[in-house]
Design an enzyme around this catalytic site. Structure first.
Site, mmCIF file in Angstrom:
data_model
loop_
_atom_site.group_PDB
_atom_site.id
_atom_site.type_symbol
_atom_site.label_atom_id
_atom_site.label_comp_id
_atom_site.label_asym_id
_atom_site.label_seq_id
_atom_site.Cartn_x
_atom_site.Cartn_y
_atom_site.Cartn_z
ATOM 1 N N GLY A 1 0.703 -1.170 -0.100
ATOM 2 C CA GLY A 1 -0.121 -0.044 -0.061
ATOM 3 C C GLY A 1 0.699 1.192 -0.063
ATOM 4 N N GLY B 1 2.572 3.528 1.694
ATOM 5 C CA GLY B 1 3.131 3.940 2.861
ATOM 6 C C GLY B 1 3.682 5.234 3.147
ATOM 7 N NE ARG C 1 0.952 1.670 -7.242
ATOM 8 C CZ ARG C 1 2.028 2.314 -6.885
ATOM 9 N NH1 ARG C 1 3.134 1.720 -6.303
ATOM 10 N NH2 ARG C 1 2.130 3.637 -7.083
ATOM 11 C CG ASP D 1 5.518 -2.947 -4.601
ATOM 12 O OD1 ASP D 1 6.245 -3.951 -4.873
ATOM 13 O OD2 ASP D 1 5.847 -1.828 -3.927
#
Length: 521
Positions: A100, A102, A199, A269
């Site tokens: 995620g 961050g 992504r 990611d």
């Protein structure tokens, strides 16, 4: 400031129902609402004029308090709710689960001249996905991100963009080399822009948790908003979507190889679903032409993300995306066909790209060997990639082998090494190259023009960025401004900036920040 707000992401996708900004696993949601952290003394230090125009903003907007406050996180733009995206991913080949945003907070989406832009702050504070980090960024990494995203755009490489670079006025603690010696650095914030920050990992997380419902919701959203020309969501459309992502990803990595860019951390990611270069961390441009080089200290042992491996890593990442999409298609064959097509297309696209780099505009079967031989000889003695290909355009059809070698000699880091077997290899290659040029119908002048259009004269070498960072830490932004101007026209001669058409200085070979970099922010 005027924005035509159109928040499709938050309007059409499921939100995290928990409002507290605490670290946690977020289930059945694509994002969490979060407010940027206020900064003490924010200061805008650079704005991309080209990105400013893309958003329909004016020079007057830059000087407003609203611009400064919104794009440093001190003010939420009216009728918007900032959020952090939820996604997972493979890191260095291993499934990492939930990752995620961050240290990225999405502000809003806006539409200008039929183009959709998502605006995002990097370094604006904690989110539920920050894990053990503070969600902040420092000036050095922010300068590198800001310069590189705009440099890549002007090079013609598919990329996310940057609107603004700002100092937060706060100090941020960082252990730059992960050696137990943290120090305080200047905090900074970059406003990033892209049509979407989705992504591969965005699609991986849900099937990994058995949540096919949210996966379908996200894929259908992506097709409607970013691939609508493929038609209404269906099994066939999902396959077509995957094929489009593969083709865009192939195009992107071919561009990387063309300009000598090494991403450094090609985790799933960090792979854009739109085929954009995304997440500029420990990146670098080749100095000496070396297929085994990586700029990432974390990757120094295994070199998973080295320059020469980037195309196959894209393929590996596409395999992971195929696995994520499989629950919607429930047939392996169509997905496998897309992956096989990538494998077939890459060698053809690569050879065509290299033909253009060396000035061949017709096609001969022997060109593949000529290119392979060049790549081999380029690595026998340290040879600057950017300088070599730029100087190669100065060679004339009637030049002798000796004259040709003399013209590209500036690219050699240690000319005294180009003797004996290495010199013979160069002589043999140029003999074959000059013979091949005889079959080209374009003039020397036209060939040079075409080669210079694909071989940049100026790229953002790590030492150049580091010099700008060193000055910026002393509150001197003149070099930052100079590099921003230089990198707008990387294919032009720009004689006033000729000093940057040079090999990396020896002092920068092993200097932290000027050669390899860590993943530290």
């Amino acid at each position: 400031m005027n924005f035509n707000i159109e928040n499709t992401f938050t309007n059409e996708l499921p939100a995290d129902p928990i409002q507290e900004n605490t670290r946690r696993q977020v289930a059945q949601a694509c994002f969490s609402y979060v407010t940027p952290q206020k900064t003490s003394h924010p200061k805008i230090i650079h704005v991309s004029d080209t990105m400013l125009k893309e958003l329909g903003l004016s020079e007057a907007d830059i000087t407003s308090e609203e611009f400064k406050n919104v794009f440093t996180g001190n003010e939420v733009f009216p009728n918007t709710q900032p959020y952090a995206m939820c996604y997972g991913g493979h890191q260095f080949g291993h499934w990492a689960g939930q990752l995620g945003d961050g240290r990225a907070i999405n502000l809003f989406e806006t539409v200008y001249q039929n183009k959709n832009w998502a605006l995002q702050l990097k370094g604006a504070g904690e989110t539920p996905y920050s894990r053990n980090a503070d969600g902040l960024a420092v000036l050095r990494s922010s300068i590198r991100e800001y310069l590189c995203s705009e440099a890549m755009y002007h090079l013609g490489v598919p990329t996310t963009r940057a609107l603004s670079l700002a100092l937060s006025g706060d100090q941020v603690l960082r252990d730059v080399m992960y050696d137990g010696n943290p120090a305080y650095e200047k905090g900074a914030i970059v406003c990033r822009a892209a049509k979407s920050f989705l992504r591969f990992g965005s699609y991986q997380l849900f099937p990994a948790r058995g949540d096919v419902k949210t996966l379908k919701t996200l894929v259908d959203y992506t097709i409607r908003n970013h691939f609508s020309y493929l038609g209404e969501p269906s099994k066939q459309t999902y396959v077509a979507f995957f094929k489009e992502v593969a083709e865009r990803s192939l195009k992107m990595v071919i561009h990387w190889q063309r300009v000598g860019f090494v991403h450094g951390v090609m985790n799933t990611d960090n792979m854009s679903i739109l085929g954009l270069t995304i997440d500029y961390g420990p990146y670098g441009w080749l100095e000496g032409y070396d297929h085994g080089w990586t700029p990432n200290t974390t990757d120094n042992t295994h070199k998973r993300y080295r320059y020469g491996a980037q195309p196959e890593i894209v393929l590996w990442n596409l395999y992971q995306l195929a696995n994520a999409l499989y629950p919607l298609i429930k047939e392996a064959a169509p997905l496998e066909a897309v992956l096989e097509n990538y494998q077939e297309q890459f060698p053809e696209k690569y050879v065509q790209m290299m033909r253009e780099k060396i000035g061949l505009f017709s096609s001969k079967e022997s060109d593949g060997k000529l290119i392979a031989d060049l790549e081999e000889v380029l690595q026998k003695a340290e040879t600057d990639m950017t300088i070599f290909f730029r100087l190669l355009a100065t060679i004339l059809k009637e030049d002798t082998v000796e004259k040709a070698i003399e013209k590209i000699a500036k690219a050699f880091y240690t000319p005294s090494e180009v003797v004996a077997e290495i010199k013979t290899s160069w002589e043999n290659w140029f003999q074959n190259y000059l013979e091949r040029l005889q079959s080209e119908t374009v003039s020397d002048e036209e060939r040079k023009r075409k080669m210079n259009a694909v071989n940049p004269k100026y790229v953002l070498r790590n030492y150049m960025a580091q010099l700008a960072i060193d000055d910026a830490n002393k509150n001197d932004f003149s070099l930052l401004n100079e590099l921003c101007t230089l990198l707008k026209n990387p294919y032009d001669e720009q004689p006033e900036y000729e000093k940057w058409f040079a090999k990396r200085p020896e002092w920068a070979r092993n200097k932290v920040g000027s050669s390899m970099l860590s993943c530290s922010s």
